[in-house]
Design a protein around this motif. Sequence first.
Motif, mmCIF file in Angstrom:
data_model
loop_
_atom_site.group_PDB
_atom_site.id
_atom_site.type_symbol
_atom_site.label_atom_id
_atom_site.label_comp_id
_atom_site.label_asym_id
_atom_site.label_seq_id
_atom_site.Cartn_x
_atom_site.Cartn_y
_atom_site.Cartn_z
ATOM 1 N N LEU A 65 0.787 -1.220 0.549
ATOM 2 C CA LEU A 65 -0.166 -0.105 0.312
ATOM 3 C C LEU A 65 0.785 0.790 -0.058
ATOM 4 N N SER A 66 0.666 2.357 -1.119
ATOM 5 C CA SER A 66 1.252 3.331 -0.862
ATOM 6 C C SER A 66 0.368 5.078 -0.519
ATOM 7 N N SER A 67 -0.561 4.737 -1.294
ATOM 8 C CA SER A 67 -1.341 5.501 -0.632
ATOM 9 C C SER A 67 -2.448 5.532 -0.646
ATOM 10 N N GLU A 68 -3.773 6.658 0.985
ATOM 11 C CA GLU A 68 -4.732 6.283 0.916
ATOM 12 C C GLU A 68 -6.041 7.647 1.479
ATOM 13 N N TRP A 69 -6.471 7.622 0.919
ATOM 14 C CA TRP A 69 -7.290 9.259 1.180
ATOM 15 C C TRP A 69 -8.974 8.369 1.064
ATOM 16 N N GLN A 70 -9.534 8.981 1.265
ATOM 17 C CA GLN A 70 -10.861 9.504 0.857
ATOM 18 C C GLN A 70 -11.319 10.670 -0.014
ATOM 19 N N ALA A 71 -12.291 9.754 -0.918
ATOM 20 C CA ALA A 71 -12.016 10.280 -2.487
ATOM 21 C C ALA A 71 -13.651 11.221 -2.728
ATOM 22 N N HIS A 72 -14.741 10.722 -1.653
ATOM 23 C CA HIS A 72 -15.905 10.617 -2.368
ATOM 24 C C HIS A 72 -16.588 11.383 -0.280
ATOM 25 N N ARG A 73 -17.588 12.023 -0.894
ATOM 26 C CA ARG A 73 -18.718 11.691 0.709
ATOM 27 C C ARG A 73 -20.127 10.602 0.723
ATOM 28 N N GLY A 74 -19.834 9.768 -1.024
ATOM 29 C CA GLY A 74 -20.748 8.171 -0.929
ATOM 30 C C GLY A 74 -19.918 7.575 -1.600
ATOM 31 N N SER A 75 -20.528 6.689 -1.618
ATOM 32 C CA SER A 75 -19.704 4.846 -2.476
ATOM 33 C C SER A 75 -18.908 5.341 -3.861
ATOM 34 N N ILE A 76 -17.833 4.921 -3.820
ATOM 35 C CA ILE A 76 -17.117 4.513 -4.941
ATOM 36 C C ILE A 76 -17.737 3.731 -5.774
ATOM 37 N N SER A 77 -18.378 4.002 -6.991
ATOM 38 C CA SER A 77 -17.749 3.245 -8.343
ATOM 39 C C SER A 77 -17.426 2.133 -8.520
ATOM 40 N N GLN A 78 -16.719 2.618 -9.128
ATOM 41 C CA GLN A 78 -15.114 2.795 -9.802
ATOM 42 C C GLN A 78 -14.199 3.835 -9.748
ATOM 43 N N VAL A 79 -13.047 3.045 -10.079
ATOM 44 C CA VAL A 79 -11.708 4.127 -10.792
ATOM 45 C C VAL A 79 -11.225 3.510 -11.734
ATOM 46 N N SER A 80 -10.267 4.623 -12.796
ATOM 47 C CA SER A 80 -9.899 4.270 -14.122
ATOM 48 C C SER A 80 -8.338 5.162 -13.761
ATOM 49 N N TRP A 81 -7.661 4.510 -14.815
ATOM 50 C CA TRP A 81 -6.212 4.919 -15.227
ATOM 51 C C TRP A 81 -5.857 6.036 -15.953
ATOM 52 N N ALA A 82 -5.384 7.391 -16.186
ATOM 53 C CA ALA A 82 -5.432 7.113 -17.783
ATOM 54 C C ALA A 82 -3.668 7.389 -18.207
ATOM 55 N N HIS A 83 -3.336 6.921 -19.107
ATOM 56 C CA HIS A 83 -2.411 7.008 -20.066
ATOM 57 C C HIS A 83 -0.750 7.040 -19.392
ATOM 58 N N PRO A 84 0.014 6.452 -18.655
ATOM 59 C CA PRO A 84 1.258 7.162 -18.043
ATOM 60 C C PRO A 84 1.747 8.296 -18.748
ATOM 61 N N GLU A 85 1.339 8.510 -20.271
ATOM 62 C CA GLU A 85 2.222 9.780 -20.771
ATOM 63 C C GLU A 85 1.674 10.493 -20.471
ATOM 64 N N PHE A 86 0.195 10.832 -19.316
ATOM 65 C CA PHE A 86 -0.368 12.031 -19.201
ATOM 66 C C PHE A 86 0.031 12.524 -17.799
ATOM 67 N N GLY A 87 0.690 11.785 -17.493
ATOM 68 C CA GLY A 87 1.402 11.934 -15.680
ATOM 69 C C GLY A 87 0.094 10.568 -14.667
ATOM 70 N N SER A 88 0.482 10.193 -13.526
ATOM 71 C CA SER A 88 -0.247 9.817 -12.799
ATOM 72 C C SER A 88 -1.032 10.210 -12.431
ATOM 73 N N ILE A 89 -2.347 9.488 -12.852
ATOM 74 C CA ILE A 89 -3.420 10.588 -13.508
ATOM 75 C C ILE A 89 -4.778 9.899 -12.919
ATOM 76 N N LEU A 90 -5.687 9.907 -12.081
ATOM 77 C CA LEU A 90 -7.254 8.540 -11.795
ATOM 78 C C LEU A 90 -8.495 8.970 -11.863
ATOM 79 N N ALA A 91 -8.970 8.562 -12.330
ATOM 80 C CA ALA A 91 -10.718 9.412 -12.288
ATOM 81 C C ALA A 91 -11.207 8.647 -11.260
ATOM 82 N N THR A 92 -12.148 8.712 -10.050
ATOM 83 C CA THR A 92 -13.040 8.761 -9.481
ATOM 84 C C THR A 92 -14.571 9.131 -9.824
ATOM 85 N N ALA A 93 -15.614 7.430 -9.599
ATOM 86 C CA ALA A 93 -16.706 7.904 -9.134
ATOM 87 C C ALA A 93 -17.591 7.159 -8.910
#
Length: 333
Positions: A65-93
């Motif tokens: 485990l390298s990182s953890e944080w509260q990302a939303h005010r409610g339940s999180i349904s899904q996560v998606s990584w962008a291609h690393p060419e654009f940096g370390s970017i994550l989307a959460t729903a």
Amino acid sequence: MALATPAAAVAERNKVPSNTQNLSSLHTDYVHHVAFDTYGRRMASCSGDRFVRIWDLTSEGNWVLSSEWQAHRGSISQVSWAHPEFGSILATAGNDHNVVLWEERDGHKWASVVTLTEARRAVQCVEFAPKHLRLLLAAGSADGTVRLYEALDVRNLAQWPLQASLQAFPSDAGSLGVTCVSWCSGPMGAPTLVVGGSHLVVYRRTKQWQAILTIPKVSNMGVLDVAWAPNVGRRFHWIAATHGSELRVHKLSREASKSDSLELESTQVLGEDREMSSSTANQMWKCQWNVTGTVLASSGDEGIVQLWKSDFQGQWKCVSEIHGDLTGANANR
């Protein structure tokens, strides 16, 4: 040569492979989704506990485990990584109606760069487009709409204007809405994605986004997951989808009269000829392809990951099974 007893055969089948690492998720609620980055060396998990956790693969082959944080005010349904060419970017729903974009900065510290708030109900799925389409993001909501956002300047991640809204399904409260999305990764054709809800709809952008194919409803439970197979030179496409207790592979081909359209050539229900270990009503939850689109993985209520391959006759066969440890799950029922 001695024959194995039935009990020994079951024990061998359920034995955990030596290269398997069991992780404690550290989540305090159900884990809804796990996503690997492009290179398979980072893993993100999200849960009903509102937290996202990032896991890294060490040089010794262990996940830590390298990182953890509260990302939303409610339940999180899904996560998606962008291609690393654009940096370390994550989307959460999240069930709080938001999509949040996160960027890793200064050594495993993740910061929110923008919150997208257009959805009128819970956001149930999110997925970045293939690299050749740049930073394009699809987000599906329970309001029946897929919203497409694009970062026009990759150096300014705070700006993600809404490019299109696709009303795929009804927005009424009794509708499933959009439950899943998957992009066609082929770099040669126009941008294309498949949307799941009560049924499947394929959209393509030529001058503008439009529905080019509808695959009819086959289950009252709708589509819980969909995956478009990477295409490495095939003249057709495969789309896998979980429909209730069924796993289906739809074969799509180019429509003869329209070069920019697709038609449904055939559909195969996987595992119809196999004897299940328990009730055939088990819910199918997830499906995913390997990087060449030749092996399909699926999972469901039985706690079994099944791997499928197409034979020389085009028939899909289960070639392997990975049995999970259901001890804790059974104890909590």
